[in-house]
Every structure is written in structure tokens, then in C-alpha cells.
Design a protein around this motif. Structure first.
Motif, PDB file in Angstrom:
ATOM      1  N   ILE A   1       0.814  -1.059   0.185  1.00  0.00           N
ATOM      2  CA  ILE A   1       0.071  -0.024  -0.108  1.00  0.00           C
ATOM      3  C   ILE A   1       0.813   1.230  -0.010  1.00  0.00           C
ATOM      4  O   ILE A   1       0.586   2.273  -0.760  1.00  0.00           O
ATOM      5  CB  ILE A   1      -0.833   0.066   1.355  1.00  0.00           C
ATOM      6  N   ALA A   2       1.897   1.169   0.932  1.00  0.00           N
ATOM      7  CA  ALA A   2       2.937   2.489   1.067  1.00  0.00           C
ATOM      8  C   ALA A   2       3.271   2.718  -0.379  1.00  0.00           C
ATOM      9  O   ALA A   2       3.692   3.846  -0.864  1.00  0.00           O
ATOM     10  CB  ALA A   2       3.906   2.242   1.913  1.00  0.00           C
ATOM     11  N   GLY A   3       3.966   1.529  -1.005  1.00  0.00           N
ATOM     12  CA  GLY A   3       4.393   1.579  -2.544  1.00  0.00           C
ATOM     13  C   GLY A   3       3.412   2.250  -3.592  1.00  0.00           C
ATOM     14  O   GLY A   3       3.988   3.080  -4.262  1.00  0.00           O
ATOM     15  N   ILE A   4       2.218   1.843  -3.564  1.00  0.00           N
ATOM     16  CA  ILE A   4       1.200   2.290  -4.259  1.00  0.00           C
ATOM     17  C   ILE A   4       0.997   3.865  -4.101  1.00  0.00           C
ATOM     18  O   ILE A   4       0.840   4.761  -4.957  1.00  0.00           O
ATOM     19  CB  ILE A   4      -0.039   1.721  -4.227  1.00  0.00           C
ATOM     20  N   LEU A   5       0.994   4.196  -2.761  1.00  0.00           N
ATOM     21  CA  LEU A   5       0.850   5.632  -2.502  1.00  0.00           C
ATOM     22  C   LEU A   5       2.051   6.354  -3.019  1.00  0.00           C
ATOM     23  O   LEU A   5       1.955   7.571  -3.541  1.00  0.00           O
ATOM     24  CB  LEU A   5       0.799   5.787  -0.767  1.00  0.00           C
ATOM     25  N   ALA A   6       3.218   5.796  -2.703  1.00  0.00           N
ATOM     26  CA  ALA A   6       4.654   6.683  -3.191  1.00  0.00           C
ATOM     27  C   ALA A   6       4.275   6.878  -4.935  1.00  0.00           C
ATOM     28  O   ALA A   6       4.564   7.934  -5.209  1.00  0.00           O
ATOM     29  CB  ALA A   6       5.682   5.887  -2.864  1.00  0.00           C
TER      30      ALA A   6
ATOM     31  N   LEU B   1       9.482   5.809  17.043  1.00  0.00           N
ATOM     32  CA  LEU B   1      10.176   6.907  16.831  1.00  0.00           C
ATOM     33  C   LEU B   1      10.566   7.380  15.457  1.00  0.00           C
ATOM     34  O   LEU B   1      10.754   8.556  15.230  1.00  0.00           O
ATOM     35  CB  LEU B   1      11.774   6.602  17.750  1.00  0.00           C
ATOM     36  N   ALA B   2      10.547   6.372  14.625  1.00  0.00           N
ATOM     37  CA  ALA B   2      10.907   6.740  13.297  1.00  0.00           C
ATOM     38  C   ALA B   2       9.799   7.623  12.592  1.00  0.00           C
ATOM     39  O   ALA B   2       9.848   8.548  11.855  1.00  0.00           O
ATOM     40  CB  ALA B   2      10.889   5.806  12.371  1.00  0.00           C
ATOM     41  N   THR B   3       8.451   7.151  13.126  1.00  0.00           N
ATOM     42  CA  THR B   3       7.196   7.960  12.711  1.00  0.00           C
ATOM     43  C   THR B   3       7.212   9.645  13.267  1.00  0.00           C
ATOM     44  O   THR B   3       6.892  10.258  12.637  1.00  0.00           O
ATOM     45  CB  THR B   3       6.082   7.131  13.279  1.00  0.00           C
ATOM     46  N   ALA B   4       7.752   9.467  14.650  1.00  0.00           N
ATOM     47  CA  ALA B   4       7.795  10.843  15.204  1.00  0.00           C
ATOM     48  C   ALA B   4       8.848  11.817  14.364  1.00  0.00           C
ATOM     49  O   ALA B   4       8.556  12.948  14.329  1.00  0.00           O
ATOM     50  CB  ALA B   4       8.260  10.754  16.661  1.00  0.00           C
ATOM     51  N   LEU B   5       9.965  11.054  14.058  1.00  0.00           N
ATOM     52  CA  LEU B   5      10.953  11.799  13.429  1.00  0.00           C
ATOM     53  C   LEU B   5      10.451  12.355  12.264  1.00  0.00           C
ATOM     54  O   LEU B   5      10.783  13.650  11.878  1.00  0.00           O
ATOM     55  CB  LEU B   5      12.128  10.937  13.533  1.00  0.00           C
ATOM     56  N   MET B   6       9.719  11.598  11.424  1.00  0.00           N
ATOM     57  CA  MET B   6       9.215  11.964  10.080  1.00  0.00           C
ATOM     58  C   MET B   6       8.491  13.071  10.284  1.00  0.00           C
ATOM     59  O   MET B   6       8.256  14.206   9.438  1.00  0.00           O
ATOM     60  CB  MET B   6       8.660  10.785   9.335  1.00  0.00           C
ATOM     61  N   GLY B   7       7.507  13.241  11.382  1.00  0.00           N
ATOM     62  CA  GLY B   7       6.668  14.147  11.721  1.00  0.00           C
ATOM     63  C   GLY B   7       7.354  15.356  11.861  1.00  0.00           C
ATOM     64  O   GLY B   7       6.870  16.390  11.514  1.00  0.00           O
ATOM     65  N   MET B   8       8.550  15.353  12.808  1.00  0.00           N
ATOM     66  CA  MET B   8       9.167  16.491  12.991  1.00  0.00           C
ATOM     67  C   MET B   8       9.915  17.309  11.913  1.00  0.00           C
ATOM     68  O   MET B   8      10.055  18.317  11.656  1.00  0.00           O
ATOM     69  CB  MET B   8      10.273  16.134  14.149  1.00  0.00           C
ATOM     70  N   VAL B   9      10.460  16.242  10.763  1.00  0.00           N
ATOM     71  CA  VAL B   9      10.893  16.813   9.729  1.00  0.00           C
ATOM     72  C   VAL B   9       9.997  17.293   9.000  1.00  0.00           C
ATOM     73  O   VAL B   9      10.252  18.466   8.211  1.00  0.00           O
ATOM     74  CB  VAL B   9      11.548  15.446   8.889  1.00  0.00           C
ATOM     75  N   PHE B  10       8.822  16.951   8.701  1.00  0.00           N
ATOM     76  CA  PHE B  10       7.664  17.413   8.032  1.00  0.00           C
ATOM     77  C   PHE B  10       7.364  19.000   8.669  1.00  0.00           C
ATOM     78  O   PHE B  10       7.281  20.125   7.869  1.00  0.00           O
ATOM     79  CB  PHE B  10       6.369  16.971   8.136  1.00  0.00           C
ATOM     80  N   LEU B  11       7.419  19.107  10.084  1.00  0.00           N
ATOM     81  CA  LEU B  11       7.178  20.443  10.810  1.00  0.00           C
ATOM     82  C   LEU B  11       8.340  21.224  10.566  1.00  0.00           C
ATOM     83  O   LEU B  11       8.006  22.463  10.377  1.00  0.00           O
ATOM     84  CB  LEU B  11       6.811  20.261  12.221  1.00  0.00           C
TER      85      LEU B  11
ATOM     86  N   THR C   1       5.548  16.348   1.760  1.00  0.00           N
ATOM     87  CA  THR C   1       4.426  15.237   1.619  1.00  0.00           C
ATOM     88  C   THR C   1       4.894  14.040   1.584  1.00  0.00           C
ATOM     89  O   THR C   1       4.158  12.983   2.240  1.00  0.00           O
ATOM     90  CB  THR C   1       3.669  15.839   0.397  1.00  0.00           C
ATOM     91  N   PHE C   2       5.773  13.674   0.660  1.00  0.00           N
ATOM     92  CA  PHE C   2       6.407  12.183   0.706  1.00  0.00           C
ATOM     93  C   PHE C   2       6.618  11.855   2.040  1.00  0.00           C
ATOM     94  O   PHE C   2       6.372  10.556   2.554  1.00  0.00           O
ATOM     95  CB  PHE C   2       7.265  12.231  -0.290  1.00  0.00           C
TER      96      PHE C   2
END
Lengths: 113, 205
Positions: A24-29, B103-113, B73-74
Motif C-alpha cells: 500500500i505504501a508503495g502504491i501511495l508513493a 520513533l521513526a514515525t515521530a521523527l518523520m513528523g518532526m521533519v515535516f514540521l 508530503t512524501f
């Protein structure tokens, strides 16, 4: 005992597998990449092609995240109805704004949209 | 019911369930998400209404940096993958993977911010400020409120990560808590999917 623990873990693991999530992530990308390409080639493709294509891709991404990542596909149907209900109310706002716009009652230029 | 049975029962359903067979917390989160659809729908409609009210100042075409915003966005989109993998790890009782993905999810959120803050600073430097025009105020309000939502999500994710390091998160008791944080995070992502197209790609494209 080890077998029982594995069975318990399997029972608790509802929803898609990791492989499905990655797909799904691949499709979204890919869809996001196509969106950006549509923007890059907007002049040669024309607004009549890019705008509907972008809307379709956005709706597709929206549904994919909602259905798979938010588990709406697997959860109780009542949750889906609550989400769609909120979206329907938002759509009503868009319809009112669009009607006001195209009727020209707010004095804005509809050609600019 | 013995004391042990009662404690097990409470741990299993987190106290209360609705007659739909799910917890009040989960139903509450979906009610909140439904109302947020209305909130962001109204803000996006307002933005579209004022798209051309630029007061002869800078327009969307003048200020937006599409390649930069596409990259952020990506990153936000991929953070949703991090969130589902964190939940998946907790379901498998793999706490190490859970901590890593949270932690990876939080870091990606921080990069977006960080990207959003850079974008706002650049806009202000270019003369595109909150008070410039109805268009600018509707843009800053919409994207700013989304940024506030991302910030709240990052705080929740960091809290989950910090708690899990101290053993405060277990698959037995906190699976639904993590699922609810995940629902919020995915909603923030879904809203940005719409904002990115409506604000950045369509009017400029």
C-alpha cells in the motif's frame, strides 16, 4: 506453551500483514509521484487533463489510507459510517461555497478557480 | 467474580465497551475524526473562496515551492507506514521494533514540521504574511492548523516511545491506545493528502 503464545499473538493480529502495508505504501508513493509529474507537465497536458487526474489520484490515496492504514476495511461498519458522515457534511459545505461562487453572489471571479 | 477475574476483565476491555462491541475510547476517536473532517472541510472551502483575493499582492503561483513541498508530503505519507508498522510490531509483541517504528514515525513528523516552519519563514521573508491578503490568511490558517495537529501527533508518539522505553507500554494493555494514536496520525496524513492537491497542485497547475 510456545505454541499457545504464538496462537494468542496470531489471534490478536487483526488487519493486513506487513507485506500488505508495504505494498500500500508503495502504491501511495507511486501515486504521489504521478501527481507531481502531472504538475511538472501541466502545460503540455492542459488543465482539462491535470485537474481531474489530480482529484482522482487524491481520492484514491484518501481511500487507501482510510481503508488499509486506518483499518476501516476490517473494523465495524458503524465506524465507516461515522467517517463518511463527517465527509458528507464537509461536502455540503463545499457544495454551498461552490453554488455561491458560480452564482456570483459573493462578487468573486469564478474563472479564477 | 473473583478479584483476579475482575482485574482481568477490566484490563481486557479498558473499563467500558459500547453496545457496538468496541470501546468508548475507539468510538470517541472516530467521532472526533468525523468532526475534524467538517473542521478541515470548512477551512479548505474558505481557502478556495479567497484564492483570488490577493489584494494585488503575491499569489499562490508566486510563493509556492512545489518540489520542496512534494518532498515533505512524501515524508508525511511514509510516516503513516511507520505508524502501521509500529502497531504491527506491538501486536507481535516485538517491543524493540515497536520503539524503532514509533520513533521513526515521530521523527518523520518532526521533519515535516521543520519543513513547514522553513516554508512559513521563507514566505514571510518574501512579503507573504498573515495580514497580506484574504488569500494569505486563509492559507496560513489552514496549513497552520494542520501543523498544530501534526505537532500534537508528534507529542503523542514521543510520549508512547518514552513510555515504552520504561516498560510502560505492553501489548496486553495498550494495544488500543497505540491504535488510537495511529488513527489520529493517519487522519492528519489523510488531511494533508487533500491539502497538498487542492492548495499546491491544482490552483498552481
Amino acid at each position: 506453551m510456545a505454541q499457545q503464545t504464538a496462537d494468542d499473538t496470531e489471534q490478536e493480529h487483526h488487519g493486513p500483514s506487513r507485506g500488505a502495508y508495504l505494498q500500500i505504501a508503495g502504491i501511495l508513493a507511486v501515486m504521489t509521484t504521478v501527481e507531481v509529474l502531472l504538475y511538472v507537465f501541466r502545460e503540455s497536458l492542459g488543465r482539462a487533463v491535470t485537474t481531474p487526474s489530480l482529484i482522482i489520484l487524491t481520492l484514491g490515496k484518501f481511500v487507501l489510507v482510510g481503508a488499509w492504514f486506518m483499518h476501516l476495511r476490517f473494523d465495524h461498519p458503524a465506524l465507516r459510517r461515522m467517517f463518511v458522515g463527517g465527509l458528507a457534511l464537509a461536502a455540503v459545505i463545499f457544495a454551498v461555497v461552490a453554488a455561491d461562487w458560480f452564482l456570483g453572489s459573493n462578487g468573486l471571479d469564478p474563472q479564477g478557480f | 467474580m473473583s478479584t483476579v477475574d475482575a482485574a482481568d476483565h477490566a484490563a481486557a476491555d479498558h473499563g467500558h465497551t459500547t453496545n457496538l462491541g468496541m470501546s468508548n475510547e475507539k468510538l470517541g476517536m472516530w467521532t472526533f475524526i468525523g468532526s475534524e473532517c467538517l473542521f478541515f472541510g470548512a477551512m479548505i472551502a474558505t481557502y478556495l473562496l479567497y484564492l483570488n483575493r490577493t489584494n494585488d499582492g503575491l499569489t499562490a503561483f508566486d510563493v509556492f515551492d512545489i518540489p520542496f513541498t512534494s518532498a515533505s508530503t512524501f515524508i508525511l505519507l511514509m510516516s503513516s507506514l511507520g505508524m502501521v508498522l509500529a502497531l504491527d510490531a506491538l501486536q507481535r509483541r516485538d517491543m524493540r521494533a515497536f520503539q524503532t517504528w514509533t520513533l521513526a514515525t515521530a521523527l518523520m513528523g518532526m521533519v515535516f514540521l521543520a519543513g513547514q516552519m522553513y516554508e512559513f519563514a521563507f514566505f514571510v521573508e518574501e512579503g507573504f504574511k498573515l495580514e497580506t491578503s484574504p488569500f494569505s490568511v486563509s492559507f496560513f490558517m489552514l496549513t497552520g492548523f494542520h501543523g498544530v495537529h501534526v505537532t500534537v501527533g508528534v507529542v503523542m508518539l514521543v510520549a508512547l516511545w518514552a513510555l515504552s522505553l520504561r516498560g510502560g507500554i505492553t501489548a496486553d494493555k495498550h494495544l488500543e491506545t497505540v491504535e488510537l494514536v495511529g488513527l489520529y496520525w493517519h487522519f492528519v496524513d489523510i488531511v494533508w493528502i487533500v491539502i497538498f492537491t487542492v492548495i499546491y497542485l491544482i490552483p498552481v497547475g
